[in-house]
Write an enzyme that holds these catalytic residues in place. Structure first.
Site, PDB file in Angstrom:
ATOM      1  N   ASP A  16       0.785  -1.219   0.000  1.00 39.55           N
ATOM      2  CA  ASP A  16       0.000   0.000   0.000  1.00 39.55           C
ATOM      3  C   ASP A  16       0.824   1.281   0.000  1.00 39.55           C
ATOM      4  OD1 ASP A  16       0.888  -0.028   2.661  1.00 39.55           O
ATOM      5  OD2 ASP A  16      -0.928  -1.047   3.320  1.00 39.55           O
ATOM      6  N   CYS A  17       2.144   1.188  -0.068  1.00 38.18           N
ATOM      7  CA  CYS A  17       2.928   2.423  -0.153  1.00 38.18           C
ATOM      8  C   CYS A  17       4.254   2.134  -0.839  1.00 38.18           C
ATOM      9  CB  CYS A  17       3.166   3.030   1.226  1.00 38.18           C
ATOM     10  SG  CYS A  17       4.308   2.091   2.255  1.00 38.18           S
ATOM     11  N   CYS A  20       6.829  -0.193   0.693  1.00 40.76           N
ATOM     12  CA  CYS A  20       6.549  -1.609   0.409  1.00 40.76           C
ATOM     13  C   CYS A  20       7.222  -2.017  -0.904  1.00 40.76           C
ATOM     14  CB  CYS A  20       5.046  -1.849   0.287  1.00 40.76           C
ATOM     15  SG  CYS A  20       4.091  -1.515   1.778  1.00 40.76           S
ATOM     16  N   CYS A 422       7.245   7.312   4.413  1.00 41.23           N
ATOM     17  CA  CYS A 422       6.143   6.908   3.530  1.00 41.23           C
ATOM     18  C   CYS A 422       5.574   8.066   2.724  1.00 41.23           C
ATOM     19  CB  CYS A 422       5.032   6.244   4.341  1.00 41.23           C
ATOM     20  SG  CYS A 422       5.398   4.541   4.772  1.00 41.23           S
ATOM     21  N   ASP A 464       2.132  17.086 -37.990  1.00 40.40           N
ATOM     22  CA  ASP A 464       1.926  16.630 -39.353  1.00 40.40           C
ATOM     23  C   ASP A 464       0.627  17.244 -39.874  1.00 40.40           C
ATOM     24  OD1 ASP A 464       2.279  15.067 -41.696  1.00 40.40           O
ATOM     25  OD2 ASP A 464       0.909  13.557 -40.894  1.00 40.40           O
ATOM     26  N   THR A 466      -1.582  15.802 -42.863  1.00 40.56           N
ATOM     27  CA  THR A 466      -2.592  14.817 -43.237  1.00 40.56           C
ATOM     28  C   THR A 466      -2.873  13.843 -42.101  1.00 40.56           C
ATOM     29  OG1 THR A 466      -1.840  14.971 -45.518  1.00 40.56           O
ATOM     30  CG2 THR A 466      -3.233  13.095 -44.949  1.00 40.56           C
TER      31      THR A 466
END
Length: 767
Positions: A16-17, A20, A422, A464, A466
């Site tokens: 979760d972070c 980790c 964290c 560009d 076209t």
């Protein structure tokens, strides 16, 4: 990836972070044969690049004690098809649009994978034993509920148990104060034991300075100095913080889940005169599917029967339904309106529009941005430095200044908690992931954080002509009646061109169809190489061709020549219509600018950017389009010329974005600081480019630049929040104003604030 290397992609649970991610990468990198390991918190994936034949079977077992589970990214169950009668198939029941009943973890359906395929260069064949998902692991991905429901989330259960133990110790202490300290120590151990186990597991693989280590030292130290109540409270608050971080990380992934969830799980496929319900993942190219009113379309395809309005807002961003009939292209995930459609599948589940978007965004989230790499390097020094500072605060005042040991050890422990990295480490990836997801929702694909960062620094945009600034196909702009009225000129020309696939012929036929003209049948039609086409229409000899070829068949007066020259100067191609050797009229055609081209270029100029057209078209046509759009023009260019101009601009110190859609744009796209492919472009352009504008809108280029600048502002805000809070609480802790509780709240609060701020980028804004 060097020769002889392959890569294996895993889904990660319990992460979760960003700290980790660092631990998982470190463990994977230490395996024999592994060259590199890369984790994306946003995508919840681990990509391991390794020599072919390397044994990765030990990886899940090594990560499990640290709280993480692994599963190969391409393992999915299959389901047998269920037959559906023709009557049931047409009666309007929705078998495929219930999007809320399954957990689409990551970017694939829980039941039927439509995008979780084997990416190019990935090899999973040699690792059959890696399909294990660390069965004993009880952490749901992030803070999301697993298949077992609410209580299957191990982090939630642990947090509730720790909170209950803390509350029980507090209440019991009110009745029996003499047992209060042992009870708080026991309550602390309920939450600390799993944390300490993860700390020791990380230390065993060479990572002693993890957040779990800091937490363990702080909690044990607090007990030693007689602050057992605070130790138990800090452990509980830490677990609450982890739970909130997991929830926030899950929210950050929701943008990609929402994309994946657009595709229905099943489709009605024609089989032996009946319709059979099969998993959408099993559709093959060439299958014919029935799409009932109100259903989501299960695959990219071409309509072979039926006509109706299609709601494409989830793919194109346009709110109004688009009327489509036989021959029209439809996209997976769009919603059929009020008429049944029969669609021939043109792309497999792993290669449909939604799957390609999901794949590109997930791969982009796995690519670290320069700012993110800088923060990662900083955090590797930062965490050990925090431990040293905490130790100095705890020991220097008592040893040298006669301070109280209990007071200064307490302050040192608080500094350990304040210093948890964290919030700082996740400040960039959270914003980058949200920015990439926000772009994907609007059809803006950016292949990585580095691209997202660079887009906001662009100073020159080279486009560009076209297919980029123009529609890419000619349209009739003028019908001139001479010997015959204009409708008759168009009717005879269209009759002569009936059945032709030439772009100019298709333009004439489209105009005739738009005006509702009934076309006669032409006979004896012949193409005259480089000159035009001739045939018999209603008994008359008709010729349609170039001005030069027409002039050999009928005389042109000076007024007409001047009029035709003016049309040519506007970049238009003129064809003459001659009927029975008499000049009957003329038709002018041009590849017209996209509807939003002028507004899109104006938006770029309003942001202070220089715009330039780079085209291989002739100077006269390019100049005419350039005047209409107000853009600087370089015409008559070969692919190497476009590349040279881009390189010259870069040498002059410009940050160059090149926008194109064709193979001839690929060298310049690769040479630019950021190459942007238009959505309708060739696969070569899309593969070469760093980004893609899926909906082909020129105004989306300015939207992409705005998104980049908003993301970078968000990153700076996040870094300021994380470091600012730490600085404030560092001062207040040393001054004795705050202690352990505020310290852990500062760390958790900063992480949640940073993630919440990043999630603001997901709010829909129009480009």
């Amino acid at each position: 990836m060097t020769a002889g290397q392959v890569q294996t992609r895993y889904r990660v649970s319990g992460m979760d972070c960003a700290s980790c991610a660092a631990k998982i990468e470190a463990v994977a990198s230490r395996l024999d044969g592994v060259a590199e390991a890369s984790v994306s918190v946003a995508a919840a994936t681990l990509v391991v690049r390794h020599v072919s034949g390397a044994d990765l079977s030990a990886l899940p077992a090594r990560l499990k004690p640290m709280g993480y589970g692994l599963a190969l990214a391409n393992t999915e169950p299959t389901h047998a098809p269920a037959p559906v009668s023709a009557h049931d198939a047409c009666c309007g029941h929705d078998h495929g649009s219930d999007l809320g009943s399954h957990d689409h973890g990551g970017h694939h359906h829980a039941d039927h994978s439509h995008a979780d395929h084997d990416h190019a260069g990935h090899d999973h064949s040699g690792h059959p034993d890696q399909t294990a998902t660390a069965a004993g692991h009880d952490h749901a991905q992030g803070a999301e509920m697993g298949a077992g429901g609410f209580w299957s989330n191990g982090k939630l259960r642990l947090t509730l148990a720790s909170g209950a133990a803390f509350a029980a110790a507090f209440l019991a202490g009110l009745v029996l104060p003499q047992v209060q300290t042992p009870l708080f120590i026991a309550a602390m151990l309920v939450g600390l034991v799993p944390i300490a186990r993860r700390a020791f597991a990380a230390a065993a693989v060479g990572m002693p300075f993890t957040i779990e280590t800091l937490m363990t030292i702080a909690a044990v130290g607090a007990v030693i100095i007689g602050a057992a109540e605070e130790a138990a409270a800090v452990v509980f608050l830490f677990l609450v913080g982890e739970l909130l971080e997991g929830f926030a990380a899950g929210r950050a992934r929701d943008g990609i889940k929402a994309l994946a969830a657009l595709v229905p799980k099943t489709a009605l496929v024609a089989r032996s005169g009946d319709f059979v319900e099969v998993p959408a993942a099993q559709l093959a190219m060439g299958d014919t599917i029935l799409v009932r009113p109100g259903d989501r379309i299960a695959a990219d395809g071409e309509i072979v029967a039926g006509e109706g309005g299609i709601d494409e807002s989830m793919v194109t961003g346009e709110s109004a339904p688009v009327t489509k009939g036989v021959g029209a292209i439809v996209f997976a995930g769009t919603v059929n309106g009020d008429a049944a459609l029969t669609v021939r599948v043109t792309a497999t589940a792993e290669d449909n529009t939604i799957a390609r978007v999901v794949k590109l965004v997930e791969e982009a989230q796995e690519a670290r941005a320069p700012t993110e790499r800088l923060i990662d390097r900083f955090s590797r020094v930062y965490t050990p430095a925090v431990v040293v500072i905490g130790a100095l605060v705890a020991t220097v005042p008592p040893l040298l200044l006669g301070g109280d040991w209990g007071e200064w050890v307490y302050k040192g422990l608080a500094i350990l908690l304040i210093g948890c990295p964290c919030a700082l480490v996740i400040s960039t990836p959270a914003a980058i992931a949200s920015g990439l997801s926000a772009g994907a929702r609007r059809g803006l694909l950016l292949k990585g954080g580095a691209v997202l960062e660079t887009a906001g620094k662009v100073t020159v945009v080279c486009l560009d002509k076209t297919g980029t600034l123009t529609e890419g196909r000619p349209k009739v702009t003028d019908v001139i009646g001479l010997a015959l009225p204009e409708p008759e000129v168009l009717r005879l020309a269209a009759a002569l061109e009936g059945g032709s696939s030439h772009p100019l012929a298709k333009a004439i036929l489209e105009r005739a169809a738009a005006e509702g003209l009934a076309l006669p049948v032409a006979s004896d039609g012949r193409a005259l190489g480089g000159k035009g086409v001739t045939g018999l229409v209603e008994g008359r000899g008709v010729f349609l061709g170039s001005v030069a070829a027409g002039a050999t068949r009928a005389a042109l007066d000076r007024d007409l020549e001047a009029r035709l020259a003016a049309l040519n100067d506007e970049g238009k191609t003129v064809s003459l219509l001659i009927v029975d050797d008499a000049l009957a009229g003329a038709i002018a055609m041009r590849d017209e600018p996209r509807a939003d081209a002028a507004a899109g270029l104006a938006a770029l100029k309003a942001r202070g950017l220089r715009t330039m057209m780079l085209t291989g078209d002739n100077a006269r046509t390019a100049a005419a389009i350039g005047r209409a759009l107000g853009i600087e023009v370089r015409a008559g260019l070969l692919p190497e010329d476009k590349q040279r101009i881009v390189s010259e601009l870069k040498r002059q110190g410009e940050i160059v974005a090149k926008v194109g859609d064709g193979i001839n744009d690929a060298p310049a796209l690769a040479a630019a600081d950021i190459g942007i492919a238009m959505g309708g472009g060739t696969d070569v352009a899309l593969e070469t480019a760093d980004a893609a504008v899926l909906h082909g809108r020129v105004r989306d280029i300015a939207g992409m630049i705005d998104l980049s600048q908003r993301t970078m502002r968000n990153i700076r805000q996040n870094i300021g929040i994380s470091l600012g809070l730490k600085a404030v609480f560092l001062v207040t802790t040393v001054a004795g104003i705050t202690g352990l509780w505020p310290a852990i709240l500062a760390d958790t609060g900063a992480t949640v604030l940073v993630t919440a701020n990043a999630l603001r980028l997901l709010r829909r804004t129009e480009g």
